[in-house]
Design a protein around this motif. Structure first.
Motif, mmCIF file in Angstrom:
data_model
loop_
_atom_site.group_PDB
_atom_site.id
_atom_site.type_symbol
_atom_site.label_atom_id
_atom_site.label_comp_id
_atom_site.label_asym_id
_atom_site.label_seq_id
_atom_site.Cartn_x
_atom_site.Cartn_y
_atom_site.Cartn_z
ATOM 1 N N GLU A 101 0.858 -1.187 0.000
ATOM 2 C CA GLU A 101 0.000 0.000 0.000
ATOM 3 C C GLU A 101 0.894 1.236 0.000
ATOM 4 O OE1 GLU A 101 -3.723 2.079 2.433
ATOM 5 O OE2 GLU A 101 -2.687 0.331 3.267
ATOM 6 N N VAL A 102 0.591 2.180 -0.897
ATOM 7 C CA VAL A 102 1.429 3.364 -1.048
ATOM 8 C C VAL A 102 0.551 4.600 -1.165
ATOM 9 C CG1 VAL A 102 3.340 2.138 -2.174
ATOM 10 C CG2 VAL A 102 1.488 3.063 -3.556
ATOM 11 N N GLU A 103 1.181 5.742 -0.877
ATOM 12 C CA GLU A 103 0.562 7.037 -1.149
ATOM 13 C C GLU A 103 1.293 7.648 -2.335
ATOM 14 O OE1 GLU A 103 -1.026 10.561 1.572
ATOM 15 O OE2 GLU A 103 1.169 10.608 1.400
ATOM 16 N N VAL A 104 0.550 8.048 -3.353
ATOM 17 C CA VAL A 104 1.114 8.557 -4.603
ATOM 18 C C VAL A 104 0.789 10.028 -4.732
ATOM 19 C CG1 VAL A 104 1.096 8.367 -7.123
ATOM 20 C CG2 VAL A 104 0.877 6.309 -5.713
ATOM 21 N N THR A 105 1.814 10.833 -5.047
ATOM 22 C CA THR A 105 1.616 12.242 -5.384
ATOM 23 C C THR A 105 2.358 12.529 -6.676
ATOM 24 O OG1 THR A 105 3.544 12.889 -4.059
ATOM 25 C CG2 THR A 105 1.379 12.975 -2.981
ATOM 26 N N GLY A 106 1.870 13.504 -7.411
ATOM 27 C CA GLY A 106 2.496 13.875 -8.679
ATOM 28 C C GLY A 106 1.572 14.785 -9.458
ATOM 29 N N ILE A 107 1.822 14.898 -10.767
ATOM 30 C CA ILE A 107 0.975 15.702 -11.647
ATOM 31 C C ILE A 107 0.592 14.866 -12.851
ATOM 32 C CG2 ILE A 107 2.006 17.884 -10.913
ATOM 33 C CD1 ILE A 107 3.571 17.895 -13.549
ATOM 34 N N SER A 108 -0.503 15.240 -13.483
ATOM 35 C CA SER A 108 -0.971 14.504 -14.657
ATOM 36 C C SER A 108 -0.077 14.810 -15.859
ATOM 37 C CB SER A 108 -2.420 14.875 -14.982
ATOM 38 O OG SER A 108 -2.518 16.258 -15.331
ATOM 39 N N GLY A 109 0.056 13.811 -16.730
ATOM 40 C CA GLY A 109 0.836 13.968 -17.957
ATOM 41 C C GLY A 109 0.283 13.064 -19.036
ATOM 42 N N THR A 110 0.721 13.293 -20.284
ATOM 43 C CA THR A 110 0.156 12.551 -21.414
ATOM 44 C C THR A 110 0.754 11.168 -21.566
ATOM 45 O OG1 THR A 110 1.786 13.584 -22.876
ATOM 46 C CG2 THR A 110 -0.355 14.661 -22.667
#
Length: 668
Positions: A101-110
Motif C-alpha cells: 500500500e502506497v501514497e502517490v503524489t504527482g501531476i498529470s501527464g500525457t
C-alpha cells in the motif's frame, strides 16, 4: 532591507484588503483541482492531462519492474477505482512489491499513449493485498484501449514461452485471439512446463503503440507466477499422446473452443532448419514453421507436436517441435505437369516438375527461380541458408527439372462463394538443396543476341579500313572532352563530400559569402542551421561504419527533401551538417524549417532490415544578429547547436545572445 520587506508586506496587505482584488486574480488564473483517485487521473483527455493537474491518492502496487524500460521503471498502482501507470526513475530501486500500500503524489501527464502520473513520489504505507476483482475483458476491448492500464484477467492456452535475460513472455491463445503476457523472470522456474497448459493470468493490460501514439496491439504485464493459475495442466509428454492422421487435422470437434497440441507422425520431405519442416503421411502432406535447429534427414520418420492453426487457408501447426522416430519411410516422387500441380490435390506433397528457366531473383535473400511451362509461370525457392546457394551455374533459357514440395497459394477471395470453393491462386516449389535442380537442356549459344554481336564485330572491321582518319579525329576530340570532364570531376570532388555528395566546407564558405552579400543588397535574411546527429556513435559502434555511412546518406537525402532548391545543404564532417537558407523574409522562417528537420531526422531509418532511431540537435542563427559577419555567424550557430544538445537533444535552439548561451552551457 527590513524597510523594503515591510513596504512589500504592506502592499500585499493593501491588495488583499481591496474588495474584489484577490477574486480577480483567481479568475484570471484559477488553480487546478487536485485529482484524488486513479480513475480521475486516468480518464481525462490528453489535452487536460497536459495541463499538469496535481494528484494525490492511496492505492496498492500491482506491478513494479525497474528493468523493463531503459527510460524509467514500470509501476502500476490500483486504488479500487482504477489502475494507472507511473513512470518513476529506474534508480534507486524502491522497496516495493505487489500488494504494497502506497501514497502517490504527482501531476498529470500525457505519457506515451494514455494519461499517466509524472513527477511521481511514492510513499510506502504498509502491506496490503492485490485487488480481488479482476474483470475478464474481450480481445476487442483490449485492442480498443478501453482497459488501458487496468487490472484484468485473461484465460487461454499457453502456446509458446520466450525467455529474455530479465523477463519472460508467455504467448497465450484466448477465445478472441492471441496475446502476450510479460513478467519479471524468476530464477529456477521451469517456464517450458507451462506450454499447452490452460491458465488464468491476472495483470495490468497495456497497449502496444507506434511512434504516432496509435494503438496497434495489447499485452498483459503480470507481477509474478503467483498470478498464474493453472486451470488444466498440459500432458506430461505430448509425444506420448495418440497420433492423429494428417488428413484429420482441424476436423470438426463438437464443443471444442480452444485446441491443445496435436501429435502427428510422418516422413520428412523437406527441412529448412530453424524455419520450415514438411512431412508426408500416407497421401497427405503438411508443412509448418519450426524454430528447431536439430538436423533431420529427408525420409526419416518423425513425431511432431504443435498447435493446430490455419495459414494461407491451409491447416498447419504453430510452435511445432519434433523428434526422430524409429524407421524410415521415403516418399515416392511423381513427375507431374504444371496443370496437374495447379489443381491443388498435390499440395504439400513431394513432386517433380519441368519448366524453362526465365529468371532468378534474390531480393528476399532466398534464391527464387522463375520458370515457365506452357501458359503457366511458377517459382522454385531455395533458402539462403543452404550451402552453395551463392554460386549456381544455371543459365536462363535452360530446360530444368525441379524436385520439391508443391506449395499452392490459395485465393482468399473465393472463400465467400460456397463450401469447398477455395481455389488455387499461384504455384511454388520449395527446394531442399541445389541437387533438386537438374538441367535437362542448356540453351544454344547461337542466339539472336549473340548473332547480333558477331555481325557487329564484322561490320566494325569492314568500316575500320575506311574510317581510320575519322577515328583519329574522334579520338582527339574524345581525349579533349575527357580532359575537360576530368577537370570538372576534380573540381566537383574538391568542393563536395565523397560520401553524401553534399557541398563541403570549401564550397560552403563560398556560398555563405555570396548569400551574405545578396542579403545586404536585397535587404533579406540569411538563416544558418547547424545540425549534429544524436546517437550516431552508438549506430557506428553497434552496426559498423558501413551502416553508419548508410545512415549519413539517408540523413542527407532527408535534409535535401526538407528545404528549397535554392538552399544549400553541406556536410562539415563526421555527423555535422550545415544548411544555408538565403532570401528569408523573416527570421522565424528559419525556426520553422529547423522544426521540420528535427521531425524528419527523428523518423526511423531502415538499415539492412534493422530499424535505427536517431535524432538531431540543431542550432539556428540568422544574419540579423551578426550583420553579415560570416565567421561570427558560424561561431554563434555552433554555440546554439551545443545548447540544443545540452538541453536534451532532439530539438533546435535559436541563437539569442552569446552571454545567455555561455551561461546556459555552463549550467548544463
Amino acid at each position: 532591507m527590513r524597510f523594503l520587506s515591510t513596504i512589500a508586506t504592506l502592499c500585499v496587505t493593501i491588495l488583499l484588503c481591496v474588495p474584489g482584488a484577490a477574486q480577480s486574480a483567481e479568475t484570471l488564473n484559477p488553480p487546478l483541482r487536485t485529482l484524488t483517485t486513479a480513475r480521475e487521473a486516468h480518464d481525462i483527455s490528453l489535452e487536460e492531462a497536459a495541463r499538469g493537474y496535481p494528484i494525490r491518492f492511496r492505492g496498492v502496487v500491482t506491478f513494479y519492474d525497474p528493468y523493463m524500460d531503459s527510460r524509467h521503471a514500470a509501476l502500476f498502482v490500483d486504488d479500487s477505482t482504477a489502475s494507472i501507470f507511473i513512470p518513476i526513475p529506474n534508480r534507486p530501486i524502491l522497496p516495493l512489491k505487489t500488494g504494497t500500500e502506497v501514497e502517490v503524489t504527482g501531476i498529470s501527464g500525457t505519457g506515451d499513449y494514455a494519461p499517466v502520473i509524472l513527477q511521481g513520489r511514492v510513499k510506502v504505507i504498509g502491506d496490503s493485498r492485490l485487488p480481488r476483482n479482476a474483470p475478464r475483458p474481450t480481445m476487442a476491448e483490449l485492442l480498443a484501449g478501453t482497459k488501458d492500464g487496468q487490472w484484468v484477467e485473461i484465460e487461454g492456452i499457453i502456446h509458446a514461452v520466450r525467455l529474455q535475460p530479465r523477463d519472460v513472455t508467455l504467448d497465450v491463445a484466448t477465445v478472441g485471439g492471441s496475446i502476450s503476457a510479460v513478467a519479471p523472470r524468476e530464477p529456477g522456474h521451469d517456464y517450458d512446463s507451462l506450454i499447452d497448459a490452460k491458465v488464468q493470468i491476472r495483470g495490468n493490460a497495456v497497449p502496444v503503440f507506434n511512434g504516432n501514439r496509435q494503438m496497434v496491439g495489447a499485452r498483459i504485464l503480470f507481477p509474478s507466477m503467483s498470478q498464474v493459475r493453472i486451470v488444466q495442466p498440459p500432458p506430461p509428454d505430448p509425444f506420448a499422446t495418440q497420433a492423429i492422421p494428417v488428413a484429420q487435422l482441424l476436423w470438426f470437434s463438437p464443443g471444442v473452443v480452444e485446441r491443445h497440441r496435436a501429435h502427428i507422425r510422418g516422413s520428412v520431405t523437406l527441412d529448412w532448419p530453424g524455419r520450415k519442416l514438411c512431412i508426408q503421411e500416407s497421401n497427405h502432406g503438411l508443412c509448418m514453421e519450426s524454430p528447431q535447429l536439430d538436423p533431420v534427414q529427408v525420409g526419416q520418420l518423425v513425431d511432431v507436436v504443435g498447435f493446430p492453426a490455419v495459414s494461407d487457408l491451409k491447416p498447419t501447426l504453430e510452435n511445432a517441435s519434433f523428434r526422430v522416430a524409429q524407421g524410415n519411410a521415403p516418399s515416392a516422387v511423381k513427375l507431374v505437369s504444371t496443370r496437374e500441380a495447379f489443381q491443388g490435390e498435390l499440395d504439400r506433397e513431394l513432386i517433380q516438375i519441368e519448366g524453362e528457366l526465365i529468371g532468378q531473383d534474390r531480393a528476399t535473400g532466398d534464391l527464387t527461380l522463375v520458370l515457365r511451362s506452357g501458359d503457366f509461370v511458377f517459382s522454385a525457392i531455395l533458402p539462403k541458408e543452404i550451402r552453395g546457394v551463392g554460386t549456381l551455374p544455371w543459365q536462363e533459357g535452360s530446360l530444368i527439372r525441379v524436385t520439391g514440395i508443391c506449395n499452392i497459394r490459395m485465393n482468399p477471395k473465393t472463400t465467400s462463394q460456397g463450401a469447398e470453393s477455395v481455389q488455387p491462386d499461384s504455384l511454388g516449389i520449395l527446394l531442399r538443396s541445389p541437387d533438386d535442380v537438374a538441367v535437362l537442356h542448356s540453351p544454344s549459344w547461337w542466339t539472336a543476341g549473340h548473332a547480333l554481336v558477331v555481325l557487329s564485330i564484322v561490320g566494325a572491321f569492314a568500316c575500320a579500313s575506311f574510317a581510320w582518319i575519322f577515328v583519329l579525329r574522334r579520338r582527339v576530340e574524345q581525349q579533349t572532352q575527357a580532359i575537360r570532364l576530368n577537370e570538372g570531376r576534380l573540381r566537383h570532388l574538391s568542393q563536395h563530400d565523397m560520401l553524401t555528395g553534399l557541398p563541403n566546407r570549401f564550397l560552403l564558405n563560398d556560398r555563405l559569402s555570396v548569400a551574405l552579400k545578396r542579403g545586404e543588397r536585397f535587404d533579406s535574411v540569411l538563416g544558418v542551421l547547424m545540425i549534429d546527429l544524436d546517437g550516431f556513435k552508438e549506430v557506428n559502434d553497434s552496426l559498423g561504419h558501413l551502416s553508419g555511412d548508410l545512415v549519413l546518406c539517408e540523413v542527407a537525402a532527408r535534409l535535401l527533401c526538407s528545404v528549397r532548391q535554392s538552399d544549400t545543404v553541406a556536410r562539415l564532417g563526421g555527423d555535422e551538417f550545415i544548411v544555408l537558407l538565403p532570401d528569408l523574409h523573416h527570421a522565424s522562417e528559419a525556426e520553422s524549417i529547423a522544426e521540420k528537420l528535427v521531425a524528419s531526422i527523428s523518423e526511423p531509418i531502415d538499415v539492412k532490415g534493422t530499424r535505427v532511431q536517431i535524432s538531431a540537435s540543431i542550432g539556428v542563427c540568422t544574419s540579423q544578429e551578426q550583420c553579415g559577419d560570416a565567421e561570427r555567424l558560424m561561431h554563434d550557430v555552433d554555440a546554439a547547436m551545443y545548447l540544443a544538445k545540452a538541453s536534451g537533444r532532439n530539438r533546435f535552439h535559436v541563437y539569442s545572445d552569446a552571454r545567455e548561451i555561455n551561461r546556459s552551457l555552463t549550467q548544463s
